[in-house]
Write an enzyme that holds these catalytic residues in place. Structure first.
Site, PDB file in Angstrom:
ATOM      1  N   HIS A 136       0.870  -1.169   0.000  1.00  0.00           N
ATOM      2  CA  HIS A 136       0.000   0.000   0.000  1.00  0.00           C
ATOM      3  C   HIS A 136       0.914   1.228   0.000  1.00  0.00           C
ATOM      4  CE1 HIS A 136      -2.424  -3.210   1.679  1.00  0.00           C
ATOM      5  NE2 HIS A 136      -3.507  -2.501   1.476  1.00  0.00           N
ATOM      6  N   LYS A 530     -14.437   2.442   6.971  1.00  0.00           N
ATOM      7  CA  LYS A 530     -15.157   3.045   5.844  1.00  0.00           C
ATOM      8  C   LYS A 530     -16.599   2.557   5.807  1.00  0.00           C
ATOM      9  CE  LYS A 530     -14.120   1.998   1.461  1.00  0.00           C
ATOM     10  NZ  LYS A 530     -15.345   1.772   0.653  1.00  0.00           N
TER      11      LYS A 530
END
Length: 866
Positions: A136, A530
């Site tokens: 990432h 999220k």
């Protein structure tokens, strides 16, 4: 501000001013100064923000880009100055009489006092820390920029070491200015997209420059804490408790560029670096180990090993003996270094077949030295080399495979059907064959963990074992530990039932029997936050950790929880040591595995002193979190405040979902932020979305957080908390929970940090770009509510009141970040506004460039991306 830090910032800022005047003219420097003084004035209330907008809009786009680059470079230099201040502070603490706070020594002292010597020995024997470098790469800086900053840091150190007014000082200043000039002239933006192997090589820089050298220092710190007088003269009481993992080149979930060829090449690159490191370390120890045989005679095992080497490799041993006559211990290490080189060069006649053979040779040398009375030689630098070989093997970091459960389901359907296989299914099978090859070449521990994203049932785990059996002939399938990854709120809630199903799988039962009942489960912080918002995600993760720990105890399983934490607060970030101490009782039990993502890798492993401090803080927390004292305190607080937490979480999640479920929210978010342009930064190889869909569900957590950071809203770090706190029936209980419950304190402290990095006035300008006033009003009202109630609950009169160093850093940076935000808003207004369609191609290109430069600068200023 510490005087040395103030001096460094003035020096570097002044040097940048000189470079700007030379490279861009005095008028460029004047424009930078105009904007700098204006944004400071706006913070002080003496300058109208509208005047700043007018100033920024008055510049030609080329000048606006130059100013954006100037502020970005300034932040790189300010970050460097702060990093050097941190290292100075660490050195000063190390000189203190008492153990530094959050150090291994402090943990040993506390555990020894609370639990006794025997219990301390048990904790140390079972302690594990498993950091995993992930694919990432949210580091916004180019590698060229990072290396330029490293060179500037070296010149800054040289300048500090020089005598005032000396020729050395003048030369150091000249070189410093030269390097700052080069940083200014280096493009801040990538022109080409990284591929996965670029990411592997970038991570290797952290290994080469920091990790390889720091790991034995950590073990030595623990060994010294356990027995200060004996360390270095006796067998170590500290064992090698760290193991590195990597997803870089192995994580293919949503990344079509990670193929089986990439995975194979990734492990080869890792092996090349670790074998070089071991070879150089072995050679270095050999060069210094000049113990003469009359004073330090070789033991029988060492003599036999050397004789065997002489018989098998007479020419090589003749050369070694000629260079090191009557130095048998040195000869053995030189022979080991030669074998490591042969291993790297694939010379089968001389190479080691596995790292255990190297360790056997090193321990033979160690035992011989000990028997000869040379204990300082046996347990000094040679022990460091042994620790490195134990930690890294010949593969450096275990390469972990990750793939989405849906990919496996489709592949298994095709395999069972017996017809032609799609390219995607062939790739799954080829990956499993590569895992088998890696294990054959580097050992099972080099690649045995296979993580299944979005695990919904035990069938998702069983699918991997069935595919592996299909990929290779009977008896040739790789050893696999298939790890379920629970990411959404619903998946976290269902995780114990999934594990029940896993225990019924023959492959899982076999691996449990082979591994002593060890099982690993991964918890996703990013997607859960999220999905349900930061408050509810935090509490759900806490609850599921407690439930999984209880499940493991009932079933006799040694459970390791793998925490998929991001670098940002909206993705489970924040200080790892504090988060560890806030975990559910029983969920750590001496073992901590966590992802190290994106910019966090270089923030924590860019400098040896900081890397050492990070590992010590985690080790400190792992030891303390496993004690009954810490767990009992957390358990009592959780029992007392559980009902309160549920009230808060329910209201917070409702508020969060009401916002993101609003019709048109995804489109509005794209308009108020640089979300769609972030891909042009070329941060990494992986797409920002799992598919071509444009909704929030398919959007990865990193761009979700990164885009909100750019807008100065930082919404993923706090939204819903204010509503949750307002729903609590007893404000006094909130304050008590903050004082007594580590989890609640960590939640509010992280939210406070996010709020401190939020700028309401600038955020409002971004939000207005979406032309949805009701959404703007909702977000700002929740910000006001959250800020007020967080301050009320913590008892602070201002944000970060109790964190002086961080507060100072945020306060000093915010005005300069404001400057970049004003430049970014100019670009966004033009690209999103009613005149956007009339832009010619050249202006469009300049505006997009200005936007990306400002994004890069804001990331540097806030020291945070995704």
């Amino acid at each position: 501000m510490p005087e040395q830090l103030r001096s460094d910032i003035r020096l570097l800022g002044g040097t940048l001013g000189t470079v700007l005047a030379e490279g861009g003219g005095e008028d460029l420097l004047a424009d930078v100064e105009k904007l700098r003084t204006a944004v400071i004035g706006a913070r002080e209330g003496t300058v109208d923000p509208a005047a700043i907008t007018e100033l920024v809009d008055s510049w030609p786009l080329e000048r606006a880009k130059q100013v954006a680059r100037a502020f970005t470079v300034y932040f790189h230099l300010a970050n460097l100055a702060e990093e050097h201040q941190r290292m100075r502070a660490l050195r000063e603490r190390d000189d203190a009489v008492h153990p530094p706070r959050e150090s291994l020594a402090a943990a040993v002292e506390q555990v020894r006092s609370d639990c006794g010597e025997d219990r301390l020995a048990e904790f140390v024997a079972g302690m594990e820390f498993h950091p995993v470098l992930t694919a990432h790469p949210t580091e916004a800086r180019r590698r060229a920029v990072s290396t330029a900053i490293v060179r500037i840091g070296a010149e800054l150190e040289r300048l500090h070491a020089a005598h005032p007014d000396s020729a050395a000082e003048r030369e150091a200043r000249r070189r410093l200015t030269e390097e700052v000039d080069l940083l200014w002239r280096t493009s801040q933006l990538r022109y080409t997209k990284l591929d996965p192997l670029d990411e592997v090589r970038t991570a290797m820089a952290a290994f080469d420059e920091t990790i390889f050298a720091v790991v034995p220092e950590i073990y030595r710190s623990l060994d010294t804490a356990l027995d200060p007088a004996g360390t270095g003269t006796r067998p170590p009481r500290a064992r090698a408790f760290m193991r590195y993992g990597s997803w870089i080149g192995g994580d293919r979930d949503g990344n079509p560029f990670v193929t089986h060829e990439v995975t194979r090449e990734a492990i080869a690159i890792q092996s090349e670096h670790v074998l070089r490191g071991l070879e150089e370390a072995c050679g270095r120890v050999a060069r210094t180990l000049t113990a003469y045989s009359n004073l330090t005679p070789a033991g029988e095992d060492l003599r036999d090993t050397l004789a065997t080497a002489q018989a098998g490799h007479p020419r090589l041993m003749a050369d070694i003996t000629k260079r090191s006559p009557n130095e048998p211990h040195r000869q053995m290490l030189q022979f080991a270094a030669a074998r490591l080189r042969a291993t790297r060069e694939r010379n089968a006649d001389l190479a080691y077949q596995r790292p255990e053979q190297l360790l056997e040779d090193l321990r033979t040398v160690q035992a011989s030295l000990d028997a000869a009375g040379a204990r300082r030689q046996a347990y000094g630098e040679l022990q460091h080399l042994i620790w490195q070989a134990e930690t890294f093997g010949f593969h450096l970091a275990e390469l972990e495979i990750r793939q989405h459960s849906g990919v496996h389901a489709k592949a298994l359907e095709e395999v069972r059907a017996g017809g032609a296989l799609s390219e995607a299914t062939e790739e799954v099978l080829a990956t499993l064959r590569v895992v088998a090859w890696i294990q054959e070449r580097f050992g099972v521990d080099a690649c045995r963990r296979y993580i299944v994203s979005f695990t919904r049932s035990a069938a998702d785990v069983a699918a991997v074992y069935e595919l592996a059996a299909h990929a290779l002939p009977a008896g040739r399938a790789p050893v696999l530990d298939v790890i379920p990854l629970f990411e959404t709120g619903a998946d976290l809630d269902a995780s114990p039932q999934v594990l029940d199903g896993m225990l019924e799988l023959p492959d899982v039962r076999r691996r449990l029997a082979e591994s002593g009942g060890r099982l690993e489960v991964m918890l996703g912080y990013s997607d859960s936050a999220k999905d349900v918002g930061p408050v509810s995600a935090t509490l759900r993760l806490y609850d599921v950790q407690g439930r999984l720990a209880a499940w493991a105890e009932r079933n006799g399983v040694v459970l390791t929880l793998f925490h998929g934490r991001g670098g940002s607060l909206g993705r489970g970030g924040g200080p790892a040591s504090r988060a560890l101490l806030a975990q559910a009782p029983g969920s750590v039990d001496g073992r901590f595995k966590v992802t190290e993502q994106g910019e966090v890798i270089f923030a924590r492993y860019g400098q040896r002193a900081i890397a050492h401090r990070h590992a010590e803080q985690v080790g400190h927390a792992v030891l303390l979190a496993s004690t009954s004292t810490v767990q009992d305190r957390a358990r009592r607080a959780a029992d007392r405040f559980r009902g309160l937490a549920d009230e808060i979480a329910e209201a917070a999640q409702t508020a969060y979902r009401e916002l993101i479920d609003t019709d048109g929210f995804a489109e509005w978010f794209s308009r108020v932020s640089p979300l769609e342009e972030l891909g042009e930064l070329r941060l990494g190889s992986r797409p920002s979305r799992r598919s071509a869909a444009r909704g929030l569900d398919d959007l990865r957590a990193i761009p979700w957080v990164f885009a909100w950071t750019q807008t100065r809203v930082n919404l993923p770090g706090w939204y819903g908390l204010g509503t949750g706190l307002a729903a609590a029936s007893d404000p006094a209980a909130l304050r008590a929970a903050y004082a007594e419950w580590p989890l609640f304190a960590s939640l509010l402290d992280n939210a406070e940090m996010s709020l401190a990095k939020t700028d309401r006035a600038i955020a409002e300008r971004y939000l207005r770009l979406g032309e949805r006033p009701e959404l703007t009003e909702k977000v700002l009202a929740e910000y006001d509510r959250t800020r007020d109630l967080v301050l009320s609950t913590t008892g602070h009169t201002r944000l970060l009141e109790n964190r002086r160093v961080l507060s100072r850093a945020v306060d000093l940076r915010n005005p300069y970040v404001d400057a970049l935000s004003h430049l970014q808003l100019r670009a966004l207004n033009a690209l999103r506004g009613p005149e956007a369609e009339k832009l010619d191609e050249e202006d469009q290109r300049h505006l997009e460039r200005l936007l990306l430069l400002s994004v890069n600068g804001v990331a540097a200023g806030l020291q945070n991306t995704g």
